[in-house]
Design a protein around this motif. Structure first.
Motif, PDB file in Angstrom:
ATOM      1  N   ILE A  53      -2.984 -40.953 -75.328  1.00  0.00           N
ATOM      2  CA  ILE A  53      -2.722 -39.965 -76.371  1.00  0.00           C
ATOM      3  C   ILE A  53      -3.989 -39.131 -76.537  1.00  0.00           C
ATOM      4  N   ARG A  54      -3.827 -37.833 -76.478  1.00  0.00           N
ATOM      5  CA  ARG A  54      -4.982 -36.943 -76.603  1.00  0.00           C
ATOM      6  C   ARG A  54      -5.232 -36.587 -78.073  1.00  0.00           C
ATOM      7  N   GLU A  55      -6.474 -36.755 -78.501  1.00  0.00           N
ATOM      8  CA  GLU A  55      -6.894 -36.348 -79.838  1.00  0.00           C
ATOM      9  C   GLU A  55      -8.041 -35.356 -79.704  1.00  0.00           C
ATOM     10  N   SER A  56      -7.783 -34.124 -80.092  1.00  0.00           N
ATOM     11  CA  SER A  56      -8.799 -33.076 -79.968  1.00  0.00           C
ATOM     12  C   SER A  56      -9.457 -32.807 -81.312  1.00  0.00           C
ATOM     13  N   LYS A  57     -10.782 -32.759 -81.303  1.00  0.00           N
ATOM     14  CA  LYS A  57     -11.558 -32.397 -82.477  1.00  0.00           C
ATOM     15  C   LYS A  57     -12.504 -31.261 -82.106  1.00  0.00           C
ATOM     16  N   ALA A  58     -13.171 -30.723 -83.114  1.00  0.00           N
ATOM     17  CA  ALA A  58     -14.059 -29.591 -82.868  1.00  0.00           C
ATOM     18  C   ALA A  58     -15.187 -29.947 -81.907  1.00  0.00           C
ATOM     19  N   ASP A  59     -15.635 -31.211 -81.951  1.00  0.00           N
ATOM     20  CA  ASP A  59     -16.785 -31.605 -81.137  1.00  0.00           C
ATOM     21  C   ASP A  59     -16.465 -32.672 -80.101  1.00  0.00           C
ATOM     22  N   SER A  60     -15.182 -32.951 -79.866  1.00  0.00           N
ATOM     23  CA  SER A  60     -14.859 -34.006 -78.893  1.00  0.00           C
ATOM     24  C   SER A  60     -13.406 -33.924 -78.433  1.00  0.00           C
ATOM     25  N   GLU A  61     -13.177 -34.543 -77.288  1.00  0.00           N
ATOM     26  CA  GLU A  61     -11.830 -34.796 -76.783  1.00  0.00           C
ATOM     27  C   GLU A  61     -11.735 -36.302 -76.585  1.00  0.00           C
ATOM     28  N   CYS A  62     -10.666 -36.908 -77.084  1.00  0.00           N
ATOM     29  CA  CYS A  62     -10.517 -38.352 -76.981  1.00  0.00           C
ATOM     30  C   CYS A  62      -9.146 -38.681 -76.396  1.00  0.00           C
ATOM     31  N   PHE A  63      -9.114 -39.644 -75.470  1.00  0.00           N
ATOM     32  CA  PHE A  63      -7.878 -40.053 -74.810  1.00  0.00           C
ATOM     33  C   PHE A  63      -7.700 -41.556 -75.038  1.00  0.00           C
ATOM     34  N   ILE A  64      -6.752 -41.901 -75.905  1.00  0.00           N
ATOM     35  CA  ILE A  64      -6.570 -43.279 -76.373  1.00  0.00           C
ATOM     36  C   ILE A  64      -5.345 -43.897 -75.715  1.00  0.00           C
ATOM     37  N   SER A  65      -5.477 -45.144 -75.300  1.00  0.00           N
ATOM     38  CA  SER A  65      -4.348 -45.852 -74.688  1.00  0.00           C
ATOM     39  C   SER A  65      -3.151 -45.853 -75.631  1.00  0.00           C
ATOM     40  N   VAL A  66      -1.977 -45.632 -75.069  1.00  0.00           N
ATOM     41  CA  VAL A  66      -0.755 -45.615 -75.881  1.00  0.00           C
ATOM     42  C   VAL A  66      -0.455 -47.002 -76.454  1.00  0.00           C
ATOM     43  N   TYR A  67      -1.083 -48.027 -75.918  1.00  0.00           N
ATOM     44  CA  TYR A  67      -0.855 -49.392 -76.387  1.00  0.00           C
ATOM     45  C   TYR A  67      -1.814 -49.795 -77.515  1.00  0.00           C
ATOM     46  N   ASP A  68      -2.782 -48.947 -77.809  1.00  0.00           N
ATOM     47  CA  ASP A  68      -3.785 -49.278 -78.824  1.00  0.00           C
ATOM     48  C   ASP A  68      -3.417 -48.705 -80.191  1.00  0.00           C
ATOM     49  N   ASP A  69      -4.040 -49.289 -81.190  1.00  0.00           N
ATOM     50  CA  ASP A  69      -3.963 -48.736 -82.534  1.00  0.00           C
ATOM     51  C   ASP A  69      -4.874 -47.517 -82.566  1.00  0.00           C
ATOM     52  N   ALA A  70      -4.307 -46.352 -82.813  1.00  0.00           N
ATOM     53  CA  ALA A  70      -5.097 -45.122 -82.782  1.00  0.00           C
ATOM     54  C   ALA A  70      -6.232 -45.139 -83.790  1.00  0.00           C
ATOM     55  N   GLY A  71      -6.056 -45.905 -84.880  1.00  0.00           N
ATOM     56  CA  GLY A  71      -7.105 -45.983 -85.891  1.00  0.00           C
ATOM     57  C   GLY A  71      -8.231 -46.911 -85.511  1.00  0.00           C
ATOM     58  N   ASN A  72      -7.985 -47.820 -84.581  1.00  0.00           N
ATOM     59  CA  ASN A  72      -9.003 -48.771 -84.141  1.00  0.00           C
ATOM     60  C   ASN A  72      -8.795 -49.089 -82.662  1.00  0.00           C
ATOM     61  N   PRO A  73      -8.999 -48.104 -81.791  1.00  0.00           N
ATOM     62  CA  PRO A  73      -8.698 -48.289 -80.368  1.00  0.00           C
ATOM     63  C   PRO A  73      -9.731 -49.140 -79.649  1.00  0.00           C
ATOM     64  N   GLU A  74      -9.293 -49.782 -78.577  1.00  0.00           N
ATOM     65  CA  GLU A  74     -10.193 -50.568 -77.722  1.00  0.00           C
ATOM     66  C   GLU A  74     -10.370 -49.934 -76.353  1.00  0.00           C
ATOM     67  N   ASN A  75      -9.365 -49.221 -75.916  1.00  0.00           N
ATOM     68  CA  ASN A  75      -9.397 -48.609 -74.586  1.00  0.00           C
ATOM     69  C   ASN A  75      -9.221 -47.093 -74.728  1.00  0.00           C
ATOM     70  N   TYR A  76     -10.305 -46.385 -74.577  1.00  0.00           N
ATOM     71  CA  TYR A  76     -10.228 -44.924 -74.716  1.00  0.00           C
ATOM     72  C   TYR A  76     -11.417 -44.258 -74.028  1.00  0.00           C
ATOM     73  N   LEU A  77     -11.218 -42.987 -73.723  1.00  0.00           N
ATOM     74  CA  LEU A  77     -12.256 -42.158 -73.103  1.00  0.00           C
ATOM     75  C   LEU A  77     -12.578 -41.020 -74.063  1.00  0.00           C
ATOM     76  N   GLU A  78     -13.868 -40.868 -74.374  1.00  0.00           N
ATOM     77  CA  GLU A  78     -14.297 -39.803 -75.286  1.00  0.00           C
ATOM     78  C   GLU A  78     -15.254 -38.866 -74.564  1.00  0.00           C
ATOM     79  N   VAL A  79     -15.010 -37.559 -74.696  1.00  0.00           N
ATOM     80  CA  VAL A  79     -15.858 -36.556 -74.061  1.00  0.00           C
ATOM     81  C   VAL A  79     -16.472 -35.677 -75.143  1.00  0.00           C
TER      82      VAL A  79
END
Length: 228
Positions: A105-131
């Motif tokens: 799941i892609r979460e875009s913010k002003a200062d970052s792009e985050c890609f969180i596993s669809v199996y994780d809790d978006a509020g407390n993810p364990e597997n994600y890539l942040e740019v």
């Protein structure tokens, strides 16, 4: 009568010679005047108006448009897997990349792009890539990150090459500090040089899923292109 005839002939000849000389002189004078006229060069008119400046947003280097979707094949655990990618172009952070939109799941913010596993809790993810983006150069940024990670992890820094972004710095943080044990939450940080600082891509993964997510993140990062 004979003398007068001869005299008349002489006068006629002399008159004709004068006329010929006069005509030749006139012609010569005209020719000289034509050849001696100055050459006039007309310069382009100057304008007080400033030259127009053309500005545009950074153009995708990959040829793909922002939001374009397509299918690719990756290798996981020796097996081919079809993945559905979406192309993103972030002109603020200065990069473009593909991500697996069915797995993250892609979460875009002003200062970052985050890609969180669809199996994780978006509020407390364990597997994600942040740019994110850093205004500092790659070496300075790496030193700052190592100083922070060293409080929790045993860190290892080395050179790494991404397919499209080229040479970068990779920091591995997978062992708990002061132990020889693998950390529950592992990190791998990729610091990619840019013209105005660097791009920082941090992959987070739970150790039990590190191999699978680690490979997926690398495939995504290999599509990353830095925009000038």
């Amino acid at each position: 009568m004979k003398k007068r005839s001869i005299l008349k002939t002489i006068v006629t000849f002399a008159t004709a010679s004068v006329l010929v000389a006069t005509v030749c002189g006139c012609n010569k004078k005209n020719t000289t005047t034509e050849n001696s006229e100055p050459v006039i060069v007309i310069e382009p008119a100057e304008s007080d108006e400033p030259a127009s400046t053309i500005t545009s947003e950074p153009v995708s280097k990959s040829g793909r448009e922002d939001g374009e979707r397509f299918e690719e094949t990756i290798i996981l655990e020796g097996m081919e897997e079809k993945v559905q990618y979406e192309h993103i172009v972030n002109t603020i952070l200065g990069f473009e990349m593909d991500y697996d939109y069915e797995s993250f799941i892609r979460e875009s913010k002003a200062d970052s792009e985050c890609f969180i596993s669809v199996y994780d809790d978006a509020g407390n993810p364990e597997n994600y890539l942040e740019v994110t983006k850093s205004a500092d150069d790659a070496d300075t940024t790496a030193a700052t990150i190592i100083e922070k990670l060293s409080k929790t992890y045993e860190t290892d820094q080395f050179s790494f090459t991404l397919d499209n972004a080229g040479d970068c710095i990779k920091i591995d943080a997978s062992v708990e500090k002061g132990t020889n044990q693998t950390a529950d939450n592992m990190q791998a940080v990729y610091i990619i040089p840019a013209s105005d600082g660097c791009i920082v891509a941090t992959s987070h993964y739970f150790f039990e899923a590190s191999e699978g997510f680690g490979r997926r993140f690398i495939y995504m990062l290999n599509t990353l292109i830095v925009l000038d």
